[in-house]
Motif scaffolding. Sequence first.
Motif: not given
Length: 395
Positions: A228-229, A237-240, A251-256
């Motif tokens: 999905e991202v 994607g970062l917002d999600h 964390g969102a940046t690393k995951l993205y």
Amino acid sequence: MNQRTREYLQGRFGDHYRRSEITLPPAADKREWGYIPFTAGAGTTMVRHKALIDLGDLSSFLARKRPRHVYFSAGRYNDPGTRSMEEKGWHESDLVFDLDGDHLPGVDPETDSYAQMLHSCKDALLRLLDFLTNDFGFGPENTSIVFSGGRGYHVHVRDESVRTLDRAARREIVEYVLGDGLDSLDRLTQTETVAGMGVKNPVEKRSLQTDGGWGERVHSRLVELTDEVRAMDESDGLDHLREFDGIGEKGATKLYEAMDERYDELKSGNLEAAGQYTTTLTRLLFERVVREESAPIDEPVTTDINRLIRLPGSLHGGSGLVVTALAHDDVEAFDPLTDAVADTFRDHKIMIESETDQQVELDGEKHNISAGHCSVRESVGVFLMVRGRAEKAPE
């Protein structure tokens, strides 16, 4: 229920049984049988400890006795008709699961309609069947699915591998299906030692189990979220990802980045693809999966090797609906409030007396019932009378 109502229902239940062919369960002569008759007053009387030989021909027995409820035992015995459970001589039992719509998480019997509760119970049934099929390997040939006629569904597993399980072993199955004991993600992970910077510096690599069971469920949710991202632009994607508790901007940046650059590792179950944030996200998904994908079965029914369970083809005395056996392929399309209506009650109208205005959803329609004497479709009248919401009026 007054005498006129009771006598009317007894007569019409008898008509149903005279017109119906009841299929006996396997090893019917090894099971205990029981029934609840129509009786005066608010209480009920269970007649049990009967063997099939005591009843004689079952169809004739039901047409003659016109019971309100009919049951047979999950257990199989050497002498099912004796009153002492010890003297019955238990030797095996079906593995039975019970799902009740009014006991499900998120269901409020005070505000949810009967139809809504049954719809929620269908979802829970499908989750249970997923466990039985994919986790335990039980297929249509050794499982029987039954609409209980009342609040939900029963599933009977009759595979030889489970029939001799004791109560403790059955409780372990219950705990697995409920997700009890899955108190941390660690139970679903595995650790292996791999070479690091030189043979003297091995590194432990943590990964999610992906070969079945709860681990696979959590892994599927992680891969689904990753896909999905990846389909979103970076901002969305970062917002999600930041919508998850504990996942901030870093964390969102690393995951993205990991979802893009280390996608194959994430798909393999690697919990370190984005460092600690992969584990944090997976733990949140784990909690959501256990909450949303467990099957909220009634534990005492499954662990009770002597349980009496409703007979398919009989009438449920609290709804007037037929206890209906279902083929696996028919479950999703099955509508209990239409498909379990007895044909006996479909072609007539009767007079009932209702103390209040009320609405009933049955047989594909919503029926508005006015207080006082009124004419209704018989299936609706039976439904209301057995539930204590109306009485039979003179014709």
